[in-house]
Write an enzyme that holds these catalytic residues in place. Sequence first.
Site, PDB file in Angstrom:
ATOM      1  N   LYS A 259       1.059   4.668   8.555  1.00 54.76           N
ATOM      2  CA  LYS A 259       1.554   4.963   7.199  1.00 54.76           C
ATOM      3  C   LYS A 259       0.370   5.096   6.243  1.00 54.76           C
ATOM      4  O   LYS A 259       0.284   6.031   5.451  1.00 54.76           O
ATOM      5  CB  LYS A 259       2.508   3.843   6.796  1.00 54.76           C
ATOM      6  CG  LYS A 259       3.065   3.876   5.404  1.00 54.76           C
ATOM      7  CD  LYS A 259       2.302   3.041   4.416  1.00 54.76           C
ATOM      8  CE  LYS A 259       2.279   1.562   4.741  1.00 54.76           C
ATOM      9  NZ  LYS A 259       1.557   0.750   3.753  1.00 54.76           N
TER      10      LYS A 259
ATOM     11  N   LYS B 185      -7.606   1.414  -2.328  1.00 55.48           N
ATOM     12  CA  LYS B 185      -7.053   0.887  -1.064  1.00 55.48           C
ATOM     13  C   LYS B 185      -7.143   1.961   0.036  1.00 55.48           C
ATOM     14  O   LYS B 185      -7.424   1.652   1.198  1.00 55.48           O
ATOM     15  CB  LYS B 185      -5.606   0.438  -1.283  1.00 55.48           C
ATOM     16  CG  LYS B 185      -4.869   0.032  -0.021  1.00 55.48           C
ATOM     17  CD  LYS B 185      -5.395  -1.242   0.618  1.00 55.48           C
ATOM     18  CE  LYS B 185      -4.745  -1.441   1.983  1.00 55.48           C
ATOM     19  NZ  LYS B 185      -5.044  -2.701   2.600  1.00 55.48           N
TER      20      LYS B 185
ATOM     21  N   THR C 124       0.868  -1.180   0.000  1.00 49.55           N
ATOM     22  CA  THR C 124       0.000   0.000   0.000  1.00 49.55           C
ATOM     23  C   THR C 124       0.901   1.226   0.000  1.00 49.55           C
ATOM     24  O   THR C 124       1.627   1.458   0.972  1.00 49.55           O
ATOM     25  CB  THR C 124      -0.885   0.033   1.266  1.00 49.55           C
ATOM     26  OG1 THR C 124      -1.619  -1.180   1.337  1.00 49.55           O
ATOM     27  CG2 THR C 124      -1.830   1.220   1.235  1.00 49.55           C
TER      28      THR C 124
END
Length: 298
Positions: A240, A172, A97
């Site tokens: 993150k 995502k 990702t």
Amino acid sequence: MSERIGFIGLGIMGQGMVRNLLKAGFAVRVWNRTAAKAEPLVAEGAQMGVSPADVAANSDIIITCVSDTPDVEAVILGEDGVINGAQSGTLVIDCSTISPQATREIAAKLAEKGIKMLDAPVSGGSEGAAKGTLTIMVGGAAEDVERAMPVFKAMGKTITHIGATGAGQVVKLVNQVLVVGNCLAMCEALLLAQAGGVDLQKTIDAISQGAAGSWMFTNRAPQIIRRDWRPGFMISLQQKDLRLVLDAADDLGVPLPATSLIFNLYRTLEAQGLSSEGNHGLMKALEHLAGFEVGSAQ
Ligand code: NAP
């Protein structure tokens, strides 16, 4: 003969994904920065690569599943990276990702050498990686998605070609808004159940299949009541992802008030040195606010 697969990044996700590729009959050449993590997979039939470039030179399709944007740049574009081993016509599939914009830039650099790329971030947690039931959100050219489909089917169940390069990463990020929202809802719900004096396992059994159910509640609420903070998905990686979400929202001028709040709740846990625990550790931030704990102490 099926295409030869290279796999770079044998973390919590990569381990399960490689096992499922081996199970599906693919020849898989693996590389991990910490080489010891490759050994069990080599014992199960994978070949040991010596660098990302070496993996690329000996593979038709190369999958990357590493932590963050700079890490994908390092293994693909670095001196010993995929770009310096792969032949023209090779397909790179990035399952990490990372930033949608950086993805487009990496794809453009690979394209200069005739190397194709799909962004294919995944969802479904360590359980989904192990069981081969991942949800895979794909960006890139339709012909490359078709070529990758046997590989995707070995690792995942719900595979959706969203659109052009970067589109998989955008979806995502959308996925992550739901993941953390469900996580906060789960933690608040368990706090109320604990305070209300009801049996927590019976609470989970009663409501997880109803309208309030979620993957997060089914998989992580039992872990919370056992006070098992081992990661399916580490807080550091969750943060993150939330940085990527909040950056995208800022660029687009979209208010995401709950997601910003959750980012800051996780920050309190990072400040306490809990970055390597699972993202369901969000429970601890709420427990600090409430002044009591949920679970086995009951
Ligand atoms: P992880 O267990 O922390 O593994 C990270 C992997 O990346 C390790 O193999 C690590 O190598 C490698 N790596 C990191 N930086 C690197 C660098 N600069 N150069 C080379 N290798 C590097 O993480 P994970 O949970 O498997 O997650 C991997 C990716 O999948 C992340 O982008 C994450 O956001 C995404 N993801 C995770 C989940 C989940 O539930 N865990 C779900 C969906 C998506 P070392 O072993 O040497 O550290």
